[in-house]
Design a protein around this motif. Structure first.
Motif: not given
Length: 318
Positions: A170-193
């Motif tokens: 809807q925004a007409g853009v593309s995002f780089m997506k980083i896949p994770y196996k579950g939210a737990g691991a994703a939160f670690v990297d999200l919090i660390s930046g």
């Protein structure tokens, strides 16, 4: 001989009438959760089962039949006897999974008799505190300038991934997506930046927001969340945008309407108990508790909506 056949037929008819008129439920009810214990669906299912059991005055047991997309548990219930004693409690993955897996062994519309959509939750877009944009508009502008930015995905076929894809569309853009196996691991990297943004369930995200480790940019419902009244919705920038995770209670197709109606009434009562109301308020979940017909309409519309998005964007599960 004729008299014997007549008497035998009468006996069979009376037996069937006796079964049909038996008070439901007269034994324990099994609720299958097609995901692992401790996950979002399971966290709702267990207090719900407790309250439902008290209302029906019968034991209601939760059984986890875990798989990444919920296929195993859903298939188990679809193939069970349509007598009201084996039920499915699952999430929006029930309707989104077939879009990615055309050969999925269950049919979300034809294979089930919906009892009610218990509740629904807008998703939240959370960002690392190291990520400078503080509004959705700034995120979109950054993407349009092709500046470095990425989204963490806690899965490739869930409502969070689909919400991310629909936002980009809807925004007409593309995002780089980083896949994770579950939210737990994703939160670690999200919090660390290590990653910048993620769309996720409020129940797991808001813990980190309240502790000051992350901040919220937007929510994905059609209206603002009661617990985040100052956070705008994506729909305020892109009208019509909506991506919610919902939780449905369903029985196998062919379950008698009287049983469905009794379960619907009991489920509504369970969801309105103080224990469930408190849990939903804490986790940013909205009560739905609709009719079987309304639940069926929602499932059919969600299957169509997300199936079209997956096809249009040629999305693939990873």
């Amino acid at each position: 001989m004729i008299r014997k056949k007549i008497l035998s037929g009468m006996a069979a008819t009376l037996l069937l009438l006796g079964v049909a008129n038996a008070e439901y439920p007269d034994k324990a009810i099994r609720i299958v959760v097609p995901f692992a214990a401790g996950g979002g669906v399971d966290v709702l299912a267990r207090p719900f089962a407790k309250e439902l059991g008290q209302i029906l005055d019968r034991s209601v047991v939760v059984e986890n039949k875990a798989s990444n997309t919920g296929q195993i548990g859903a298939t188990d219930v679809e193939r069970s006897a349509p007598d009201g004693y084996t039920l499915l409690l699952t999430s929006a993955a029930f309707a989104t999974t077939p879009a990615f897996y055309p050969d999925v062994p269950y049919h979300p519309v034809k294979g089930f008799a919906p009892i009610t959509v218990l509740a629904a939750a807008s998703q939240v877009m959370v960002a690392s505190n190291k990520f400078k944009p503080t509004t959705l508009q700034e995120v979109v502008d950054k993407a349009k300038r092709s500046e470095k930015m990425n989204f963490a995905l806690s899965g490739s076929s869930g409502i969070q991934s689909l919400a991310t894809a629909m936002l980009a569309q809807q925004a007409g853009v593309s995002f780089m997506k980083i896949p994770y196996k579950g939210a737990g691991a994703a939160f670690v990297d999200l919090i660390s930046g290590e990653v910048d943004l993620m769309i996720d369930n409020p129940a797991s995200s808001l813990v980190h927001v309240r502790s000051g480790k992350l901040h919220v940019l937007a929510t994905t419902g059609s209206t603002r969340m009661a617990i985040l009244p100052d956070v705008p919705t994506v729909a305020e920038l892109y009208p019509g945008f909506e991506a919610k995770n919902w939780f449905i209670l369903a029985a196998p197709a062919g379950t008698p309407p009287a049983v469905i109606d009794k379960l619907n009434s009991a489920a509504k009562a369970a969801m309105n108990t103080p224990a469930l109301q408190e849990m939903m308020a804490r986790d940013g979940i909205d009560l739905v508790a609709n009719s079987p017909a309304e639940a069926a309409t929602l499932v059919a519309s969600e299957v169509q909506k997300w199936g079209k998005l997956v096809k249009d964007l040629n999305l693939r599960a990873e």
